[in-house]
Design a protein around this motif. Structure first.
Motif, PDB file in Angstrom:
ATOM      1  N   VAL A  71       0.853  -1.185   0.000  1.00  0.00           N
ATOM      2  CA  VAL A  71       0.000   0.000   0.000  1.00  0.00           C
ATOM      3  C   VAL A  71       0.888   1.233   0.000  1.00  0.00           C
ATOM      4  N   GLU A  72       0.575   2.178  -0.886  1.00  0.00           N
ATOM      5  CA  GLU A  72       1.268   3.456  -0.907  1.00  0.00           C
ATOM      6  C   GLU A  72       0.299   4.521  -0.417  1.00  0.00           C
ATOM      7  N   VAL A  73       0.703   5.310   0.548  1.00  0.00           N
ATOM      8  CA  VAL A  73      -0.138   6.356   1.124  1.00  0.00           C
ATOM      9  C   VAL A  73       0.442   7.708   0.740  1.00  0.00           C
ATOM     10  N   THR A  74      -0.401   8.557   0.176  1.00  0.00           N
ATOM     11  CA  THR A  74       0.001   9.913  -0.166  1.00  0.00           C
ATOM     12  C   THR A  74      -0.910  10.869   0.576  1.00  0.00           C
ATOM     13  N   ILE A  75      -0.337  11.741   1.383  1.00  0.00           N
ATOM     14  CA  ILE A  75      -1.090  12.706   2.177  1.00  0.00           C
ATOM     15  C   ILE A  75      -1.264  13.979   1.355  1.00  0.00           C
ATOM     16  N   CYS A  76      -2.491  14.482   1.256  1.00  0.00           N
ATOM     17  CA  CYS A  76      -2.776  15.718   0.531  1.00  0.00           C
ATOM     18  C   CYS A  76      -2.792  16.862   1.527  1.00  0.00           C
ATOM     19  N   GLU A  77      -1.688  17.567   1.664  1.00  0.00           N
ATOM     20  CA  GLU A  77      -1.592  18.694   2.584  1.00  0.00           C
ATOM     21  C   GLU A  77      -2.407  19.877   2.068  1.00  0.00           C
TER      22      GLU A  77
END
Length: 86
Positions: A71-77
């Motif tokens: 799983v790749e998690v990308t946080i949208c700041e």
């Protein structure tokens, strides 16, 4: 190289933020979902996903899934700034 403790610490600091999940489901199947990081527990984290049909679902993944790149998690700041955790 990240450790499970570092991934957990990074995700705990982002509770309530919008995330993009890219999950490898095997046999060249990949799903991409957007949701809100709802909570982080000692061994897993929970993401609330809402789709176009007014239904919400929660999915949970372990920190080792992120560590092994399942799983790749990308946080949208912000609208133009993304932070990748993996």
């Amino acid at each position: 190289m990240n450790s499970v403790a570092q991934i957990k610490k990074d995700l705990e600091g982002c509770i309530g933020k919008k995330v993009i999940l890219r999950a490898n489901r095997g046999r060249k199947k990949t799903t991409v979902r957007e949701g809100v990081l709802e909570s982080a527990y000692p061994s897993l984290f929970v993401v609330r996903i809402s789709n176009d049909y007014d239904s919400t679902r929660t999915v949970s993944y372990t920190y080792s899934d992120v560590l092994t790149s399942t799983v790749e998690v990308t946080i949208c700041e912000e609208a133009d700034r993304l932070i990748s955790i993996s």
